[in-house]
Scaffold this motif. Structure first.
Motif, PDB file in Angstrom:
ATOM      1  N   LEU A 128       6.946   3.153 -11.608  1.00  0.00           N
ATOM      2  CA  LEU A 128       6.028   4.155 -12.065  1.00  0.00           C
ATOM      3  C   LEU A 128       5.425   4.804 -11.150  1.00  0.00           C
ATOM      4  O   LEU A 128       5.554   6.318 -11.027  1.00  0.00           O
ATOM      5  CB  LEU A 128       5.119   3.370 -12.908  1.00  0.00           C
ATOM      6  CG  LEU A 128       3.769   4.736 -13.449  1.00  0.00           C
ATOM      7  CD1 LEU A 128       4.272   5.620 -14.129  1.00  0.00           C
ATOM      8  CD2 LEU A 128       2.560   3.740 -14.065  1.00  0.00           C
ATOM      9  N   TYR A 129       4.878   4.257 -10.066  1.00  0.00           N
ATOM     10  CA  TYR A 129       4.354   4.966  -8.964  1.00  0.00           C
ATOM     11  C   TYR A 129       5.394   5.818  -8.174  1.00  0.00           C
ATOM     12  O   TYR A 129       5.186   6.843  -7.785  1.00  0.00           O
ATOM     13  CB  TYR A 129       3.620   3.936  -7.868  1.00  0.00           C
ATOM     14  CG  TYR A 129       2.594   3.255  -8.618  1.00  0.00           C
ATOM     15  CD1 TYR A 129       1.982   3.765  -9.955  1.00  0.00           C
ATOM     16  CD2 TYR A 129       2.219   1.971  -8.298  1.00  0.00           C
ATOM     17  CE1 TYR A 129       0.884   3.148 -10.593  1.00  0.00           C
ATOM     18  CE2 TYR A 129       1.231   1.167  -8.916  1.00  0.00           C
ATOM     19  CZ  TYR A 129       0.747   1.798 -10.332  1.00  0.00           C
ATOM     20  OH  TYR A 129      -0.417   1.113 -10.641  1.00  0.00           O
ATOM     21  N   GLU A 130       6.507   5.371  -7.954  1.00  0.00           N
ATOM     22  CA  GLU A 130       7.424   6.092  -7.285  1.00  0.00           C
ATOM     23  C   GLU A 130       8.055   7.073  -7.882  1.00  0.00           C
ATOM     24  O   GLU A 130       8.347   8.375  -7.279  1.00  0.00           O
ATOM     25  CB  GLU A 130       8.665   5.043  -6.941  1.00  0.00           C
ATOM     26  CG  GLU A 130       8.146   3.943  -5.631  1.00  0.00           C
ATOM     27  CD  GLU A 130       9.419   3.056  -5.775  1.00  0.00           C
ATOM     28  OE1 GLU A 130      10.383   3.000  -6.508  1.00  0.00           O
ATOM     29  OE2 GLU A 130       9.297   2.014  -4.765  1.00  0.00           O
ATOM     30  N   SER A 131       8.092   7.306  -9.173  1.00  0.00           N
ATOM     31  CA  SER A 131       8.460   8.361 -10.038  1.00  0.00           C
ATOM     32  C   SER A 131       7.365   9.544  -9.887  1.00  0.00           C
ATOM     33  O   SER A 131       7.902  10.467 -10.139  1.00  0.00           O
ATOM     34  CB  SER A 131       8.564   7.892 -11.629  1.00  0.00           C
ATOM     35  OG  SER A 131       7.392   7.715 -11.987  1.00  0.00           O
ATOM     36  N   GLN A 145       0.872  -1.176  -0.015  1.00  0.00           N
ATOM     37  CA  GLN A 145      -0.128  -0.091  -0.004  1.00  0.00           C
ATOM     38  C   GLN A 145       1.034   1.248   0.025  1.00  0.00           C
ATOM     39  O   GLN A 145       1.865   1.288   0.758  1.00  0.00           O
ATOM     40  CB  GLN A 145      -0.927   0.010   1.170  1.00  0.00           C
ATOM     41  CG  GLN A 145      -1.983  -1.068   1.063  1.00  0.00           C
ATOM     42  CD  GLN A 145      -2.951  -1.281   2.462  1.00  0.00           C
ATOM     43  OE1 GLN A 145      -2.202  -1.598   3.486  1.00  0.00           O
ATOM     44  NE2 GLN A 145      -4.036  -1.603   2.052  1.00  0.00           N
ATOM     45  N   MET A 146       0.695   2.075  -1.076  1.00  0.00           N
ATOM     46  CA  MET A 146       1.588   3.335  -1.140  1.00  0.00           C
ATOM     47  C   MET A 146       0.653   4.535  -0.948  1.00  0.00           C
ATOM     48  O   MET A 146      -0.393   4.772  -1.160  1.00  0.00           O
ATOM     49  CB  MET A 146       2.182   3.143  -2.544  1.00  0.00           C
ATOM     50  CG  MET A 146       2.858   2.080  -3.025  1.00  0.00           C
ATOM     51  SD  MET A 146       3.620   1.628  -4.561  1.00  0.00           S
ATOM     52  CE  MET A 146       5.015   3.008  -4.104  1.00  0.00           C
ATOM     53  N   LYS A 147       1.634   5.647  -0.512  1.00  0.00           N
ATOM     54  CA  LYS A 147       0.883   7.001  -0.072  1.00  0.00           C
ATOM     55  C   LYS A 147       1.692   8.034  -0.865  1.00  0.00           C
ATOM     56  O   LYS A 147       2.941   7.709  -0.848  1.00  0.00           O
ATOM     57  CB  LYS A 147       0.761   7.241   1.570  1.00  0.00           C
ATOM     58  CG  LYS A 147       0.262   8.510   1.680  1.00  0.00           C
ATOM     59  CD  LYS A 147       0.171   8.803   3.318  1.00  0.00           C
ATOM     60  CE  LYS A 147      -0.508  10.262   3.401  1.00  0.00           C
ATOM     61  NZ  LYS A 147      -0.565  10.342   5.123  1.00  0.00           N
ATOM     62  N   GLY A 207       0.728   5.737 -19.215  1.00  0.00           N
ATOM     63  CA  GLY A 207       0.366   5.560 -17.597  1.00  0.00           C
ATOM     64  C   GLY A 207       0.856   6.670 -16.579  1.00  0.00           C
ATOM     65  O   GLY A 207       0.352   7.191 -15.797  1.00  0.00           O
ATOM     66  N   ARG A 208       2.242   6.967 -16.927  1.00  0.00           N
ATOM     67  CA  ARG A 208       2.781   8.285 -15.988  1.00  0.00           C
ATOM     68  C   ARG A 208       2.223   9.398 -16.163  1.00  0.00           C
ATOM     69  O   ARG A 208       1.645  10.261 -15.135  1.00  0.00           O
ATOM     70  CB  ARG A 208       4.173   8.295 -16.180  1.00  0.00           C
ATOM     71  CG  ARG A 208       4.931   9.267 -15.134  1.00  0.00           C
ATOM     72  CD  ARG A 208       6.469   9.385 -15.489  1.00  0.00           C
ATOM     73  NE  ARG A 208       7.061   9.990 -14.481  1.00  0.00           N
ATOM     74  CZ  ARG A 208       7.050  11.110 -14.154  1.00  0.00           C
ATOM     75  NH1 ARG A 208       6.173  11.937 -14.698  1.00  0.00           N
ATOM     76  NH2 ARG A 208       7.669  11.673 -12.882  1.00  0.00           N
ATOM     77  N   ILE A 268      -3.590  10.756  -0.914  1.00  0.00           N
ATOM     78  CA  ILE A 268      -3.618   9.846  -2.181  1.00  0.00           C
ATOM     79  C   ILE A 268      -3.066   8.462  -2.043  1.00  0.00           C
ATOM     80  O   ILE A 268      -1.905   8.651  -1.605  1.00  0.00           O
ATOM     81  CB  ILE A 268      -3.170  10.531  -3.337  1.00  0.00           C
ATOM     82  CG1 ILE A 268      -4.131  12.116  -3.571  1.00  0.00           C
ATOM     83  CG2 ILE A 268      -3.662   9.770  -4.893  1.00  0.00           C
ATOM     84  CD1 ILE A 268      -3.065  12.979  -4.337  1.00  0.00           C
ATOM     85  N   PHE A 269      -3.764   7.444  -2.157  1.00  0.00           N
ATOM     86  CA  PHE A 269      -3.106   6.119  -2.025  1.00  0.00           C
ATOM     87  C   PHE A 269      -3.587   5.092  -3.267  1.00  0.00           C
ATOM     88  O   PHE A 269      -4.306   5.496  -4.019  1.00  0.00           O
ATOM     89  CB  PHE A 269      -3.904   5.553  -0.819  1.00  0.00           C
ATOM     90  CG  PHE A 269      -3.581   6.395   0.526  1.00  0.00           C
ATOM     91  CD1 PHE A 269      -2.840   5.972   1.434  1.00  0.00           C
ATOM     92  CD2 PHE A 269      -4.676   7.271   0.903  1.00  0.00           C
ATOM     93  CE1 PHE A 269      -2.635   6.530   2.717  1.00  0.00           C
ATOM     94  CE2 PHE A 269      -4.504   8.034   1.950  1.00  0.00           C
ATOM     95  CZ  PHE A 269      -3.531   7.703   2.929  1.00  0.00           C
ATOM     96  N   LEU A 270      -2.626   4.108  -3.314  1.00  0.00           N
ATOM     97  CA  LEU A 270      -2.858   3.159  -4.204  1.00  0.00           C
ATOM     98  C   LEU A 270      -2.277   1.745  -3.773  1.00  0.00           C
ATOM     99  O   LEU A 270      -1.581   1.885  -2.663  1.00  0.00           O
ATOM    100  CB  LEU A 270      -2.413   3.689  -5.672  1.00  0.00           C
ATOM    101  CG  LEU A 270      -1.219   4.069  -5.970  1.00  0.00           C
ATOM    102  CD1 LEU A 270       0.036   2.871  -5.557  1.00  0.00           C
ATOM    103  CD2 LEU A 270      -0.877   4.426  -7.248  1.00  0.00           C
ATOM    104  N   GLU A 271      -2.565   0.869  -4.414  1.00  0.00           N
ATOM    105  CA  GLU A 271      -1.788  -0.646  -3.983  1.00  0.00           C
ATOM    106  C   GLU A 271      -1.212  -1.294  -5.194  1.00  0.00           C
ATOM    107  O   GLU A 271      -1.561  -1.083  -6.455  1.00  0.00           O
ATOM    108  CB  GLU A 271      -3.044  -1.319  -3.639  1.00  0.00           C
ATOM    109  CG  GLU A 271      -3.743  -1.008  -2.219  1.00  0.00           C
ATOM    110  CD  GLU A 271      -5.101  -1.604  -1.829  1.00  0.00           C
ATOM    111  OE1 GLU A 271      -5.429  -1.669  -0.685  1.00  0.00           O
ATOM    112  OE2 GLU A 271      -5.576  -2.236  -2.851  1.00  0.00           O
TER     113      GLU A 271
END
Length: 275
Positions: free
Chosen positions: A256-259, A127-129, A224-225, A242-245
């Motif tokens: 991608l999410y980290e960028s 889980q990422m914020k 996507g980015r 904002i969160f995603l998994e």
């Protein structure tokens, strides 16, 4: 449909369990608030009119994820075993092909319980914020609400091509999730064509991104980015956290999410029932 009273009871029990175990349970309140009266998906155990055990089933086409909890003062009494038995029986009636038991990675009590269940670790989900990051406005990719039959058809095909559902399951899942009253279904467009989708769940100051996908033949082109950057900027301006998994094995998506500024802060484990 769950009443406000039942939802409050679940929330209260969740807070007690999370505080005691120093963990986070994944109870999908966006789905709990939009339950159908025609399906048995939630199971309760009361002692002297007090909710001490709960189990929720969350169906995604042919797959069901099951998550539950028992009040710390009422454990080792067989309560969760009874709840799980009922949940598994219902899943079999509905012919679920994949049954996943969800547990926070930090939960030692869950790991001990799972030793007695015929199951194998299927995946780990991070889980990422989002952390404040400067993101450029990407005009070449647009994101808009889904509203037409063409949009829904594209969403179904994206679920088939990107998430492994067959078409029948994808249509059923779309029918079930389109009524979630906390959700905003979005279509991603590039050069005037539909190229992807995502779903936002906005609750209690948080915005969760689900079902984010781009047609496989168009992946790797930066679409996507750009879409994610635009949505994150939009949700940040509205004041949401904002969160995603993301599945731990999906290293491409993680990068991608980290960028875009997302950082992992928690993880969930999913055990596939093998019987």
């Amino acid at each position: 449909m769950l009443t406000k009273e039942k939802l409050n009871e679940i929330k209260t029990l969740q807070e007690i369990c999370e505080k005691k175990g120093n963990l986070q349970l994944k109870l999908n309140f966006d789905m709990l608030e939009s339950r159908s009266e025609n399906r048995k998906e939630d199971f309760f155990h009361y002692v002297d009119s007090k909710l001490v055990g709960f189990l929720g089933s969350y169906y995604f086409g042919n797959k069901v994820e099951i998550c539950g909890m028992v009040h710390p003062d009422y454990r080792r009494r067989g309560i969760f075993s009874k709840l799980l038995e009922a949940g598994l029986e219902e899943a079999k009636k509905r012919e679920a092909r994949t049954i996943l038991l969800n547990a926070p990675t930090e939960s030692q009590s869950a790991k001990e319980f799972l030793k007695n269940i015929p199951s194998t670790l299927s995946m780990v989900e991070y889980q990422m914020k989002w952390q404040k990051t400067e993101l450029a406005e990407e005009d070449s990719v647009t994101v808009r609400p889904s509203f037409s039959k063409e949009d829904m058809e594209a969403e179904i095909q994206l679920d088939v091509q990107c998430f492994g559902l067959n078409e029948k399951e994808a249509r059923q899942y779309k029918q079930e999730t389109k009524e979630l009253n906390t959700d905003l279904r979005l279509i991603i467009e590039a050069e005037g064509k539909i190229v992807g989708k995502m779903r936002l769940s906005e609750m209690n100051g948080e915005s969760w991104i689900y079902g984010f996908s781009v047609f496989p033949k168009l992946q790797g082109k930066g679409i996507g980015r750009k879409a994610l950057s635009n949505v994150v900027k939009m949700q940040d301006e509205k004041g949401f956290s904002i969160f995603l998994e993301v599945e731990s094995k999906n290293e491409h998506a993680q990068r991608l999410y980290e960028s875009c500024g997302f950082r992992s802060y928690h993880s969930q484990e999913y055990y596939k029932v093998t019987q």
